[in-house]
Scaffold this motif. Structure first.
Motif, PDB file in Angstrom:
ATOM      1  N   THR A 135      27.571  11.267  39.671  1.00 23.19           N
ATOM      2  CA  THR A 135      26.994  12.778  39.811  1.00 23.19           C
ATOM      3  C   THR A 135      27.099  13.680  39.350  1.00 23.19           C
ATOM      4  N   HIS A 136      28.208  13.898  37.792  1.00 14.23           N
ATOM      5  CA  HIS A 136      28.775  14.683  37.488  1.00 14.23           C
ATOM      6  C   HIS A 136      28.549  14.323  35.866  1.00 14.23           C
ATOM      7  N   GLU A 137      27.457  15.361  35.086  1.00 13.51           N
ATOM      8  CA  GLU A 137      28.315  15.392  33.478  1.00 13.51           C
ATOM      9  C   GLU A 137      29.755  14.701  32.941  1.00 13.51           C
ATOM     10  N   GLU A 138      29.761  13.877  31.426  1.00  9.39           N
ATOM     11  CA  GLU A 138      30.998  13.931  30.999  1.00  9.39           C
ATOM     12  C   GLU A 138      31.707  14.687  30.856  1.00  9.39           C
ATOM     13  N   GLY A 139      32.931  14.813  31.412  1.00  9.85           N
ATOM     14  CA  GLY A 139      33.826  15.749  31.593  1.00  9.85           C
ATOM     15  C   GLY A 139      34.892  16.563  29.708  1.00  9.85           C
ATOM     16  N   PHE A 140      34.925  18.064  29.658  1.00  4.82           N
ATOM     17  CA  PHE A 140      35.308  18.398  28.734  1.00  4.82           C
ATOM     18  C   PHE A 140      36.553  18.723  29.180  1.00  4.82           C
ATOM     19  N   THR A 141      36.937  19.544  27.959  1.00  2.00           N
ATOM     20  CA  THR A 141      38.565  19.971  28.225  1.00  2.00           C
ATOM     21  C   THR A 141      38.199  21.315  28.166  1.00  2.00           C
ATOM     22  N   ALA A 142      38.926  21.967  29.563  1.00  2.00           N
ATOM     23  CA  ALA A 142      38.564  23.284  29.564  1.00  2.00           C
ATOM     24  C   ALA A 142      39.599  23.575  30.590  1.00  2.00           C
ATOM     25  N   TYR A 143      39.824  25.489  31.084  1.00  3.89           N
ATOM     26  CA  TYR A 143      41.319  25.824  31.569  1.00  3.89           C
ATOM     27  C   TYR A 143      40.472  26.732  33.318  1.00  3.89           C
ATOM     28  N   LEU A 144      41.659  26.677  34.706  1.00  2.00           N
ATOM     29  CA  LEU A 144      40.840  28.237  34.700  1.00  2.00           C
ATOM     30  C   LEU A 144      42.399  28.759  34.777  1.00  2.00           C
ATOM     31  N   VAL A 145      41.676  29.729  35.095  1.00  2.00           N
ATOM     32  CA  VAL A 145      42.803  31.025  34.653  1.00  2.00           C
ATOM     33  C   VAL A 145      42.446  32.147  35.803  1.00  2.00           C
ATOM     34  N   LYS A 146      43.828  33.192  35.578  1.00  2.00           N
ATOM     35  CA  LYS A 146      44.404  33.504  37.062  1.00  2.00           C
ATOM     36  C   LYS A 146      43.563  35.069  36.228  1.00  2.00           C
ATOM     37  N   ARG A 147      42.486  35.574  37.345  1.00  2.00           N
ATOM     38  CA  ARG A 147      41.808  36.726  37.229  1.00  2.00           C
ATOM     39  C   ARG A 147      41.495  37.685  38.391  1.00  2.00           C
ATOM     40  N   GLY A 148      42.840  38.277  38.855  1.00  2.00           N
ATOM     41  CA  GLY A 148      42.821  39.105  40.040  1.00  2.00           C
ATOM     42  C   GLY A 148      43.284  38.526  41.374  1.00  2.00           C
ATOM     43  N   GLU A 149      42.621  38.078  42.256  1.00  2.00           N
ATOM     44  CA  GLU A 149      42.830  37.281  43.286  1.00  2.00           C
ATOM     45  C   GLU A 149      42.497  35.519  42.796  1.00  2.00           C
ATOM     46  N   HIS A 150      41.637  35.355  41.550  1.00  2.00           N
ATOM     47  CA  HIS A 150      41.024  34.612  41.331  1.00  2.00           C
ATOM     48  C   HIS A 150      41.614  33.411  40.550  1.00  2.00           C
ATOM     49  N   TYR A 151      41.071  32.012  40.346  1.00  2.00           N
ATOM     50  CA  TYR A 151      40.683  30.978  39.334  1.00  2.00           C
ATOM     51  C   TYR A 151      40.300  30.813  38.951  1.00  2.00           C
ATOM     52  N   GLU A 152      39.430  31.330  37.636  1.00  2.00           N
ATOM     53  CA  GLU A 152      38.293  31.190  37.046  1.00  2.00           C
ATOM     54  C   GLU A 152      38.349  29.790  35.862  1.00  2.00           C
TER      55      GLU A 152
END
Length: 201
Positions: free
Chosen positions: A135-152
């Motif tokens: 159901t998903h494409e091959e994974g790649f390294t990424a980051y979740l960064v906090k911007r305000g009240e949310h993580y993007e």
């Protein structure tokens, strides 16, 4: 006819239903039963609906949304199936516990009583690691960064309190929607990402 409900498994069920429809040379129909009230709105659910509708159209099928309007979901599914002349129904395995089945009754049994001679295909709902390749494409390294009240979601660790992980983008979507895998103290966790943002539920 494929029956999908709000959650991460709808895409997989539509894929299964599309293969079955092609195999038996039947038209594909995808149904979701809306149990929300007239004035209720759920942005996450709307995003899932849009994705399912696009996926269904790409497979050459028809996407239907039916309101419960006080009726049981099993009744809505059975009525739609009879109205459309459906011969096969595909749906995900019920997540009911044994206690819920005892106290509320089994949804599958209810549906079988109502659909008569229509074949019912129950697809086992697997855990994320088992279904990622399908159901998903091959994974790649990424980051979740906090911007305000949310993580993007971001491709670089710039920002407040970055979380490093592997992002698996859903197939058949134009957005960064999918699963973000992190490993914390040896435990693997999958976070839901919808349109670049971590949905914490």
């Amino acid at each position: 006819m494929v029956c999908v409900h709000y959650g991460p498994h709808g895409q997989r069920l539509i894929q299964r239903g599309a293969r079955l429809a092609a195999l038996i040379g039947a038209p594909l129909c995808v149904l979701t039963v809306d149990t929300m009230g007239e004035n209720e709105y759920n942005s996450d659910k709307e995003m899932f609906l849009a994705g399912w509708e696009n996926q269904t159209r790409e497979a050459g099928g028809e996407f239907l949304v039916r309101k419960c309007q006080g009726r049981k979901t099993a009744d809505v599914i059975a009525d739609t199936a009879k109205e459309r002349g459906i011969t096969q129904i595909v749906l995900g395995q019920s997540s009911q516990t044994l206690w819920q089945e005892i106290t509320r009754g089994s949804f599958i049994n209810e549906l079988m009583e109502r659909i008569g001679a229509i074949d019912l295909h129950i697809v086992a709902v697997q855990r994320y690691p088992d279904m990622l390749e399908e159901t998903h494409e091959e994974g790649f390294t990424a980051y979740l960064v906090k911007r305000g009240e949310h993580y993007e979601l971001s491709d670089s660790p710039d920002g407040d309190k970055p979380l490093k992980g592997v992002f698996f983008r859903q197939l058949h979507t134009d957005f960064n929607t999918g699963l973000f895998k992190i490993v914390n103290n040896g435990n693997t966790q999958y976070l839901r990402i919808i349109q670049n943002e971590w949905v914490n539920n």
